[in-house]
Design an enzyme around this catalytic site. Sequence first.
Site, PDB file in Angstrom:
ATOM      1  N   ASN A  48       4.014  -0.247   1.908  1.00 19.72           N
ATOM      2  CA  ASN A  48       3.286  -1.145   1.014  1.00 19.72           C
ATOM      3  C   ASN A  48       3.237  -0.523  -0.374  1.00 19.72           C
ATOM      4  O   ASN A  48       3.026   0.676  -0.536  1.00 19.72           O
ATOM      5  CB  ASN A  48       1.876  -1.474   1.544  1.00 19.72           C
ATOM      6  CG  ASN A  48       1.021  -0.271   1.849  1.00 19.72           C
ATOM      7  OD1 ASN A  48       1.508   0.790   2.215  1.00 19.72           O
ATOM      8  ND2 ASN A  48      -0.274  -0.430   1.715  1.00 19.72           N
ATOM      9  N   GLU A  50       1.357  -1.172  -3.832  1.00 23.72           N
ATOM     10  CA  GLU A  50       0.265  -1.921  -4.459  1.00 23.72           C
ATOM     11  C   GLU A  50       0.423  -1.942  -5.977  1.00 23.72           C
ATOM     12  O   GLU A  50       1.305  -1.285  -6.543  1.00 23.72           O
ATOM     13  CB  GLU A  50      -1.074  -1.297  -4.035  1.00 23.72           C
ATOM     14  CG  GLU A  50      -1.273  -1.391  -2.527  1.00 23.72           C
ATOM     15  CD  GLU A  50      -2.639  -0.953  -2.050  1.00 23.72           C
ATOM     16  OE1 GLU A  50      -3.370  -0.281  -2.804  1.00 23.72           O
ATOM     17  OE2 GLU A  50      -2.964  -1.303  -0.886  1.00 23.72           O
ATOM     18  N   CYS A  59       3.775  -5.873   0.889  1.00 24.72           N
ATOM     19  CA  CYS A  59       3.517  -5.226   2.183  1.00 24.72           C
ATOM     20  C   CYS A  59       4.731  -4.418   2.645  1.00 24.72           C
ATOM     21  O   CYS A  59       5.867  -4.678   2.235  1.00 24.72           O
ATOM     22  CB  CYS A  59       3.201  -6.263   3.255  1.00 24.72           C
ATOM     23  SG  CYS A  59       1.686  -7.182   2.983  1.00 24.72           S
ATOM     24  N   GLU A  61       6.289  -4.414   5.498  1.00 22.36           N
ATOM     25  CA  GLU A  61       7.297  -5.191   6.220  1.00 22.36           C
ATOM     26  C   GLU A  61       8.266  -5.842   5.244  1.00 22.36           C
ATOM     27  O   GLU A  61       9.487  -5.812   5.430  1.00 22.36           O
ATOM     28  CB  GLU A  61       6.635  -6.301   7.049  1.00 22.36           C
ATOM     29  CG  GLU A  61       5.674  -5.817   8.113  1.00 22.36           C
ATOM     30  CD  GLU A  61       4.248  -5.673   7.621  1.00 22.36           C
ATOM     31  OE1 GLU A  61       4.038  -5.194   6.480  1.00 22.36           O
ATOM     32  OE2 GLU A  61       3.342  -6.026   8.381  1.00 22.36           O
ATOM     33  N   CYS A  96       4.095 -12.080   5.496  1.00 15.38           N
ATOM     34  CA  CYS A  96       5.127 -11.274   6.165  1.00 15.38           C
ATOM     35  C   CYS A  96       5.664 -11.982   7.405  1.00 15.38           C
ATOM     36  O   CYS A  96       6.861 -11.880   7.705  1.00 15.38           O
ATOM     37  CB  CYS A  96       4.581  -9.898   6.527  1.00 15.38           C
ATOM     38  SG  CYS A  96       4.425  -8.835   5.078  1.00 15.38           S
TER      39      CYS A  96
HETATM   40  N1  THU Z   1      -0.466  -4.277   4.435  1.00 17.98           N
HETATM   41  C1  THU Z   1       0.845  -4.110   4.807  1.00 17.98           C
HETATM   42  O1  THU Z   1       1.622  -3.495   4.086  1.00 17.98           O
HETATM   43  N2  THU Z   1       1.237  -4.638   5.984  1.00 17.98           N
HETATM   44  C2  THU Z   1       0.406  -5.191   6.909  1.00 17.98           C
HETATM   45  O2  THU Z   1       0.844  -5.611   7.965  1.00 17.98           O
HETATM   46  C3  THU Z   1      -1.034  -5.269   6.628  1.00 17.98           C
HETATM   47  C4  THU Z   1      -1.406  -5.046   5.212  1.00 17.98           C
HETATM   48  C5  THU Z   1      -0.942  -3.627   3.198  1.00 17.98           C
HETATM   49  C6  THU Z   1      -1.227  -4.519   2.037  1.00 17.98           C
HETATM   50  C7  THU Z   1      -2.208  -3.669   1.262  1.00 17.98           C
HETATM   51  O3  THU Z   1      -1.484  -2.748   0.459  1.00 17.98           O
HETATM   52  C8  THU Z   1      -2.948  -2.878   2.315  1.00 17.98           C
HETATM   53  O4  THU Z   1      -2.137  -2.926   3.488  1.00 17.98           O
HETATM   54  C9  THU Z   1      -4.341  -3.375   2.621  1.00 17.98           C
HETATM   55  O5  THU Z   1      -4.323  -4.693   2.995  1.00 17.98           O
END
Ligand code: THU
Length: 138
Positions: A48, A50, A59, A61, A96
């Site tokens: 992920n 941000e 995210c 995935e 995702c």
């Molecule tokens: N996040 C992911 O990367 N994948 C997931 O399946 C759940 C959420 C990330 C998005 C954000 O950076 C952090 O987790 C908190 O939601």
Amino acid sequence: MIQLTTEIEDNLFDTAMKAAEFSYSPYSHFRVGAAILCGDGSVVTGVNVENRSYGLTNCAERSAIFGAVSSGKRNFLAIAIATPDADYPVSPCGACRQVLSEFFAADAPIQFGNRKDNRKATTIAELFPFDALHELSR
Ligand code: THU
């Protein structure tokens, strides 16, 4: 569900866990790593990423999928998602699930977990039912 060996599934999860260390998550402090097993045997990871404009977050995935597609890979056999900062396995978000459904067969193994001994095994058919792309291609 398509069956892979336990060893392949375990290794894929370990790779996702390792990838999570590269997560850029200074706002949520919630690291996520993903690892895709491609049809050519290679494994592509993603994390992920941000942004201070929170909604721009990508995210793990989708990072993995976009990275793989960007390097010419589209045939995906399985994916593992690791959420080491959670105390339970965290499943892919709705965005995702949509993107996963574009590239993964309805019965491809999808695993997600916060620890190696706390994982869920599922598929797109379960996570994203009544998906037109898969239903129309039957
Ligand atoms: N996040 C992911 O990367 N994948 C997931 O399946 C759940 C959420 C990330 C998005 C954000 O950076 C952090 O987790 C908190 O939601």
